[in-house]
Write a protein that holds these residues in place. Sequence first.
Motif, short mmCIF file in Angstrom:
data_model
loop_
_atom_site.label_atom_id
_atom_site.label_comp_id
_atom_site.label_asym_id
_atom_site.label_seq_id
_atom_site.Cartn_x
_atom_site.Cartn_y
_atom_site.Cartn_z
N LYS A 176 58.22 -5.44 15.23
CA LYS A 176 58.88 -5.74 13.96
C LYS A 176 58.01 -5.42 12.75
CE LYS A 176 57.66 -10.67 14.05
NZ LYS A 176 58.19 -12.06 14.04
N ASP A 177 56.68 -5.63 12.87
CA ASP A 177 55.80 -5.36 11.73
C ASP A 177 55.72 -3.86 11.43
OD1 ASP A 177 55.23 -8.06 11.39
OD2 ASP A 177 53.53 -7.99 12.76
N LEU A 178 55.61 -3.04 12.49
CA LEU A 178 55.54 -1.60 12.29
C LEU A 178 56.86 -1.06 11.74
CD1 LEU A 178 53.60 -0.31 15.44
CD2 LEU A 178 52.75 -0.52 13.10
N LEU A 179 57.96 -1.57 12.25
CA LEU A 179 59.26 -1.10 11.76
C LEU A 179 59.47 -1.50 10.30
CD1 LEU A 179 61.47 -1.80 14.89
CD2 LEU A 179 60.95 0.44 13.91
N PHE A 180 59.06 -2.69 9.96
CA PHE A 180 59.15 -3.10 8.54
C PHE A 180 58.34 -2.14 7.69
CE2 PHE A 180 58.00 -5.21 4.67
CZ PHE A 180 59.11 -5.98 4.33
N GLN A 181 57.11 -1.81 8.13
CA GLN A 181 56.25 -0.89 7.38
C GLN A 181 56.90 0.47 7.21
OE1 GLN A 181 52.76 -1.36 6.04
NE2 GLN A 181 53.79 0.31 4.98
N ALA A 182 57.50 0.98 8.30
CA ALA A 182 58.11 2.31 8.25
C ALA A 182 59.23 2.38 7.23
CB ALA A 182 58.64 2.69 9.64
N PHE A 183 60.15 1.42 7.28
CA PHE A 183 61.30 1.48 6.38
C PHE A 183 60.93 1.04 4.96
CE2 PHE A 183 63.26 1.65 10.53
CZ PHE A 183 64.13 2.69 10.35
N ALA A 184 59.89 0.24 4.83
CA ALA A 184 59.37 -0.07 3.50
C ALA A 184 58.81 1.20 2.85
CB ALA A 184 58.29 -1.15 3.59
N ASN A 185 58.10 2.01 3.62
CA ASN A 185 57.58 3.27 3.10
C ASN A 185 58.71 4.19 2.64
OD1 ASN A 185 55.05 2.35 3.77
ND2 ASN A 185 54.48 4.12 5.03
N LEU A 186 59.76 4.27 3.45
CA LEU A 186 60.88 5.15 3.11
C LEU A 186 61.59 4.69 1.84
CD1 LEU A 186 62.41 5.80 6.66
CD2 LEU A 186 61.10 7.40 5.25
N LEU A 187 61.81 3.39 1.74
CA LEU A 187 62.50 2.87 0.56
C LEU A 187 61.61 2.97 -0.68
CD1 LEU A 187 65.22 1.80 -0.21
CD2 LEU A 187 64.43 -0.52 0.28
N ASP A 188 60.32 2.76 -0.50
CA ASP A 188 59.37 2.90 -1.61
C ASP A 188 59.39 4.33 -2.14
OD1 ASP A 188 56.94 1.54 -3.05
OD2 ASP A 188 56.18 3.49 -2.40
N THR A 228 51.44 12.48 -8.62
CA THR A 228 51.55 11.05 -8.38
C THR A 228 50.48 10.61 -7.41
OG1 THR A 228 53.11 11.33 -6.54
CG2 THR A 228 54.04 11.10 -8.76
N HIS A 229 50.13 9.32 -7.48
CA HIS A 229 49.09 8.78 -6.62
C HIS A 229 49.59 8.70 -5.19
CE1 HIS A 229 45.66 6.38 -5.37
NE2 HIS A 229 46.50 5.53 -4.81
N GLY A 230 48.75 9.10 -4.24
CA GLY A 230 49.13 9.00 -2.84
C GLY A 230 48.17 9.78 -1.97
N THR A 231 48.29 9.57 -0.65
CA THR A 231 47.39 10.21 0.30
C THR A 231 48.06 11.33 1.08
OG1 THR A 231 47.97 8.65 2.07
CG2 THR A 231 46.12 8.06 0.63
N GLY A 232 49.38 11.43 0.99
CA GLY A 232 50.08 12.41 1.80
C GLY A 232 50.20 11.97 3.24
N LEU A 233 50.06 10.67 3.49
CA LEU A 233 50.10 10.16 4.86
C LEU A 233 51.25 9.18 5.11
CD1 LEU A 233 46.27 9.58 5.40
CD2 LEU A 233 47.68 11.30 6.53
N GLY A 234 51.96 8.80 4.05
CA GLY A 234 53.00 7.78 4.19
C GLY A 234 54.09 8.17 5.18
N LEU A 235 54.62 9.40 5.04
CA LEU A 235 55.68 9.85 5.93
C LEU A 235 55.16 10.17 7.32
CD1 LEU A 235 57.90 12.04 3.57
CD2 LEU A 235 58.34 9.72 4.41
N SER A 236 53.88 10.56 7.42
CA SER A 236 53.27 10.77 8.74
C SER A 236 53.20 9.46 9.51
CB SER A 236 51.86 11.35 8.60
OG SER A 236 51.89 12.60 7.97
N LEU A 237 52.86 8.38 8.80
CA LEU A 237 52.83 7.06 9.42
C LEU A 237 54.23 6.64 9.86
CD1 LEU A 237 51.36 4.44 10.17
CD2 LEU A 237 51.70 3.66 7.82
N VAL A 238 55.22 6.91 9.01
CA VAL A 238 56.60 6.59 9.37
C VAL A 238 57.00 7.31 10.65
CG1 VAL A 238 59.01 6.86 8.69
CG2 VAL A 238 57.33 6.08 7.01
N LYS A 239 56.71 8.61 10.73
CA LYS A 239 57.09 9.38 11.91
C LYS A 239 56.38 8.87 13.16
CE LYS A 239 57.77 14.07 13.66
NZ LYS A 239 57.46 13.68 15.04
N ALA A 240 55.11 8.51 13.03
CA ALA A 240 54.38 7.98 14.19
C ALA A 240 55.03 6.70 14.70
CB ALA A 240 52.92 7.73 13.82
#
Length: 201
Positions: free
Chosen positions: A98-110, A165-177
Motif C-alpha cells: 500500500k505504501d509503494l502504491l500510494f507513492q506511485a499514484f501520488a507521483n502521477l497526480l503531482d 522545473t526542479h526535479g531529478t528525472g526519476l519520478g516516473l521511473s520510480l512509478v514504473k518500477a
Amino acid sequence: DLRTPLTRMRNKIEAMESKHNHEDFTLLLHDADHLLSTFTALLRISRIETEKQRSHFETICFSTILTDVGDFYAPLAEDKNITLHVDIADDITITGDKDLLFQAFANLLDNAIKYTPAKGKITMGLECADQRIQVIIEDNGPGVRDSDIEKIFQRFYRTEESRSTHGTGLGLSLVKAIIDLHNGQICAENTDQGLRISVTI
C-alpha cells in the motif's frame, strides 16, 4: 558507500552556511540536497527492481488508496485553481504494497498538477471490468511530444519542457518500477485534451 560522504558533505556545507551566511553556501546546500534526493530515488528504484521484495504485500483496498491520494492533492489543485475530479469504484481490492502504491499514484497526480495550467482540469478514475483493474489519470496540460512519449519512464529522462522545473528525472521511473513489481502495465498517450496515463494491474 555514497550516501555517507554525501551526507557528511551536506552537513559541513550547512555548518559553513550558518557561520558565514553567504549565498554561495546556500547554492551548494541546494546542490547537495539535490544529489541526496537523486541518490535516494535511485536506491529505491534499484531495490524495487533487483530485490523484487513482496514482503509487505497484503490484501489491500485499492479504492481507499486512490481516494486518499486524491484527498491529499485536492488542496494543491485548489491552490492552482485546477478542478480535480476523482471517480473511484468502491471496494476494489488487490494484493500489493500500500505504501509503494500510494507513492506511485501520488507521483502521477503531482505531475499532472504540475503541468496542468491554472483553471485546468484533471480526472482520476478507477474501474474494474472483465477482471482487469485500470486507473486512468487525464489532464488538459500541454501533453508530451510524440518523440518523447516512449521515453518518459526512462531514468533521468526529462523533456525539454520540464528542464526548467526542479526535479531529478526519476519520478516516473520510480512509478514504473512500482507498477512492474505489482505485475502491472503503465502507458502514456496524448489526447485531444492533454495527457492520459493508464495503469492496469
